[in-house]
Design a protein around this motif. Structure first.
Motif: not given
Length: 469
Positions: A265-276, A97-113
């Motif tokens: 999440p802690r994003l490694d700044p040295h891995r950003l081009p590699e991650a893309v 959840l926190t990773l998707a929020v960090a990526a600025d993507l809309p998240v939908l949580l499904w679950g019972e009441p």
């Protein structure tokens, strides 16, 4: 004539009797209070966090008994119950959840009441220091999300602007925040249609939400939602769908006063081009081999309201894979994210493709079979051996054929023998008449024969079991 007791003596007896009762009552009260204190110490010891910095002592204003009402005492008790803390604790669904929020993507949580979706969002907003704005989608009109028309002085010249609601204005003024769209599955189709622009473009009427606003929604399955509706395919395809479930240990620990802490999440700044680069190669490699996965709208209404593959959701997947790679997230977290974007089937195929991206090149293995390092996991080792045999089939010659046999022997020495059976059988069919049989094939013959005997025995057992039925 009976003598009468003087009044002073009677008063003295009454006072003595009252004093004795008061003393006994005080002793009993002290004993009860001591018992409560002992139980409180036991409870505190049971639920105390191991690190004193995890649960800082909250300053609770004591209630003055003489001047306090029962409601004041009740409020003090409620304040003590709300005095909970957090601790770092591995939690895959919270990390996803926190990773998707960090990526600025809309998240939908499904679950019972009652599963804790709203509580998780509240705690997430507090942990990320984001103001939380909750909007119950089902109690709003479509115009609340598309904007209300406001007539100006000259509509023919100036047009009719669409005024946004007050909560959207507050988010723009704050410049940041967490917009929580609750009870999304109870919103009628007209409201869901009005939400499309908000979720994708972050626009409400003529108002553009700032980049610092994240969007998270929650929904109950239609079977447990009050007057529930299936999500429309266009709206569903804009979300990352996460199935929210309770963890027994997390609930018990939380009810004791300590909940898991949501951290970005802690994003490694040295891995950003590699991650893309990694994310693009993973997704494009799969879609190049499986073009049918680019867009596949499910046939059933219920499945259309969930995650399914489309160019939009694959773009979301590229973003999620890149963030997960840069953060060094686990395979479980990556699985939750990619399956939440494109569905279970395509998501699992992508995970398998990602596993094969790090496999050694068959040509490298054929060039130096003695120094080859094979994967430990059985399925990956099987894929490597199959790839080596396929490479020999594509460009057969005597040296490559011999090198493949040497590689199979190495696999036999360092792993499960059954993994070499199929590659060895296939490789044997590639032999040409003038190629001598290598000596190493004798070591593999035993494994192949043993595997065949095991298969024959299993087949006989199955036939006998069927006959007994």
């Amino acid at each position: 004539m009976p003598t009468s007791t003087p009044l002073a003596e009677v008063e003295a007896e009454v006072e003595a009797e009252a004093g004795a009762k008061a003393g006994a009552g005080a002793e009993a009260a002290v004993a009860v209070e001591a018992g409560f204190e002992a139980h409180a110490r036991i409870a505190a010891d049971a639920f105390a966090a191991p690190d004193p910095t995890v649960r800082p002592d909250a300053a609770v204003t004591p209630v003055d008994p003489p001047g306090a009402t029962q409601l004041d005492v009740a409020d003090a008790l409620s304040a003590l119950l709300r005095d909970t803390g957090t601790e770092p604790r591995p939690d895959s669904q919270l990390e996803a959840l926190t990773l998707a929020v960090a990526a600025d993507l809309p998240v939908l949580l499904w679950g019972e009441p009652g599963i804790g979706k709203t509580a998780a969002l509240t705690q997430l907003a507090e942990s990320l220091d984001l103001p939380l704005t909750t909007v119950i989608a089902s109690v709003h009109e479509p115009s609340d999300f598309s904007g209300l028309p406001v007539l100006g002085d000259d509509p023919a010249e100036q047009g009719v602007p669409m005024a946004p609601p007050d909560w959207a204005v507050r988010l723009v003024r704050a410049g940041r925040g967490l917009l929580f769209l609750d009870e999304l599955s109870t919103a009628p189709p007209a409201v869901q249609a009005a939400l499309l622009r908000l979720v994708l473009e972050r626009r409400i009427g003529t108002l553009q939400l700032p980049p610092g606003v994240r969007i998270v929604a929650a929904a109950n399955p239609r079977s447990s939602a009050a007057d529930g509706w299936e999500l429309s395919p266009p709206l569903a395809n804009r979300f990352v769908h996460l199935q929210w479930a309770h963890d027994h240990d997390v609930v018990v620990r939380g009810l004791g006063g300590t909940w898991p802490r949501a951290t970005l999440p802690r994003l490694d700044p040295h891995r950003l081009p590699e991650a893309v680069d990694f994310a693009r190669r993973a997704v494009c490699g799969l879609l190049a081999a499986r073009p049918g996965l680019v867009h596949r709208l499910p046939s059933g209404e219920a499945r259309r309201g969930g995650a399914w593959p489309s160019p939009r959701s694959w773009e979301t997947t590229v973003r999620l894979v890149a963030f997960a790679h840069a953060a060094g997230s686990s395979r479980e977290v990556l699985s939750l994210l990619v399956r939440g974007a494109v569905g279970d089937g395509p998501g699992l195929e992508l995970l398998a493709s990602v596993d094969r991206m790090d496999l050694p090149d068959p040509e490298t293995l054929l060039a130096d079979p003695a120094g080859a390092v094979l994967p430990e996991r059985g399925d990956l080792r099987q894929a490597v051996l199959d790839g080596v045999v396929a490479a020999v089939r594509k460009r057969p010659d005597r040296a490559r054929w011999d090198a493949a046999w040497a590689l199979l022997v190495r696999a036999l020495d360092t792993g499960a023998p059954d993994l070499v059976v199929v590659p060895a059988t296939t490789l044997a069919t590639l032999r040409q008449e003038d190629w001598d049989v290598p000596e190493s094939i004798e070591r593999l013959a035993g494994a192949v024969a043993l595997s065949r005997r095991a298969d024959d025995a299993a087949a006989r057992v199955a036939v006998a079991a069927g006959a007994r039925r």
